[in-house]
Design an enzyme around this catalytic site. Structure first.
Site, PDB file in Angstrom:
ATOM      1  N   ARG A  34       0.819  -1.213   0.000  1.00 11.37           N
ATOM      2  CA  ARG A  34       0.000   0.000   0.000  1.00 11.37           C
ATOM      3  C   ARG A  34       0.865   1.282   0.000  1.00 11.37           C
ATOM      4  NH1 ARG A  34      -5.506   1.604   1.273  1.00 11.37           N
ATOM      5  NH2 ARG A  34      -5.538   3.359   2.708  1.00 11.37           N
ATOM      6  N   ILE A  60      -7.352   7.872  -1.321  1.00 17.40           N
ATOM      7  CA  ILE A  60      -7.228   6.411  -1.375  1.00 17.40           C
ATOM      8  C   ILE A  60      -8.093   5.921  -0.222  1.00 17.40           C
ATOM      9  CG2 ILE A  60      -5.017   6.591  -0.090  1.00 17.40           C
ATOM     10  CD1 ILE A  60      -4.160   3.917  -1.170  1.00 17.40           C
ATOM     11  N   SER A  61      -8.947   4.939  -0.489  1.00 22.69           N
ATOM     12  CA  SER A  61      -9.926   4.509   0.514  1.00 22.69           C
ATOM     13  C   SER A  61      -9.271   3.791   1.690  1.00 22.69           C
ATOM     14  CB  SER A  61     -10.959   3.585  -0.129  1.00 22.69           C
ATOM     15  OG  SER A  61     -11.569   4.224  -1.223  1.00 22.69           O
ATOM     16  N   GLN A  62     -10.006   3.757   2.801  1.00 24.61           N
ATOM     17  CA  GLN A  62      -9.595   3.013   4.001  1.00 24.61           C
ATOM     18  C   GLN A  62      -9.372   1.537   3.618  1.00 24.61           C
ATOM     19  OE1 GLN A  62     -12.957   2.721   6.586  1.00 24.61           O
ATOM     20  NE2 GLN A  62     -11.786   2.070   8.361  1.00 24.61           N
TER      21      GLN A  62
END
Ligand code: SAM
Length: 210
Positions: A34, A60-62
């Site tokens: 990530r 950027i999503s959780q």
């Protein structure tokens, strides 16, 4: 930074503990670095339990939301998947490990270009990044076994439903601001749609013509 330890902790404490159990999804979340997909100044936060800014007013999503939405797609490895909202490319990288082919659309040209280069550089060769308006889908490659929308609309664009294959799954946040719900739509025989609700979410808006 010990990223592999951070990644293992993320999977255990943020994802498995909240009920994601698809082994292939958990494996992909353990494998994709990530830290490659967040801005340089934020790498120390890459594995935190929240979204992060990626520039252009986008996020950027959780990690947990990425895992939950991916699990809902029920990928086995042979699918063609359409993603609307490429953003950082992290979700596309996860999908690339779980499906045969991934087409991802991004409306912001700068993000589309940057992410295309990043995904190629790191060997995510079954992902094609297209600069365009995802509310129209991407008819050239339709139908799709799975569609994931990572920005919220008031309702799901018609083109996306049309481009979903029979038996296909579409996962999308629907609603405004803090009133969004994560929906999964399954297209059954004769174009019948089954809709399920999977809880409240908060996404940036889907901006487009449809
Ligand atoms: N999936 C992304 C990731 O892994 O980083 C997160 C995406 S971010 C929450 C939502 C993205 O959707 C933004 O990059 C935004 O520019 C994009 N977007 C919004 N409306 C769009 C549209 N009509 N077509 C394509 N992309 C769109």
């Amino acid at each position: 930074m010990n990223y592999s330890k951070l990644r293992e902790d993320m999977v255990k404490h943020q994802i498995e503990s909240r009920g994601v159990s698809d082994k292939r999804v958990l494996k992909a979340m353990r494998e994709v670095p990530r830290e490659l997909f967040v801005p340089e100044g934020l790498v120390v936060e890459a594995y935190n339990d929240h979204p992060l800014p990626i520039g252009h007013g986008q996020t950027i999503s959780q990690p947990y939301i990425v895992a939950e939405m991916t699990e809902l797609l029920e990928l086995k490895g042979s699918e063609k998947v359409l993603e609307i909202g490429t953003g950082s490319g992290y979700q596309a990288a996860i999908l690339s490990k779980l499906a045969k082919k991934v087409i991802t659309l991004e409306r912001i040209e700068g993000l589309a270009k940057k992410t295309r280069v990043l995904l190629k550089k790191h060997g995510y060769n079954n992902v094609t990044v297209i600069h365009g308006d995802g509310t129209k889908g991407y008819g050239k490659e339709a139908p799709y076994d799975a569609i994931i929308v990572t920005a919220a609309a008031d309702k799901i664009p018609k083109a996306l439903i049309e481009q979903l294959a029979e038996g296909g799954r579409l996962v999308a946040p629907v609603g405004k601001g803090y009133g969004q719900e994560l929906l999964r739509i399954i297209k059954r025989e004769g174009d019948k749609l089954d809709t399920e609700e999977h809880g409240g979410v908060i996404f940036v808006p889907l901006i487009g013509d449809e």
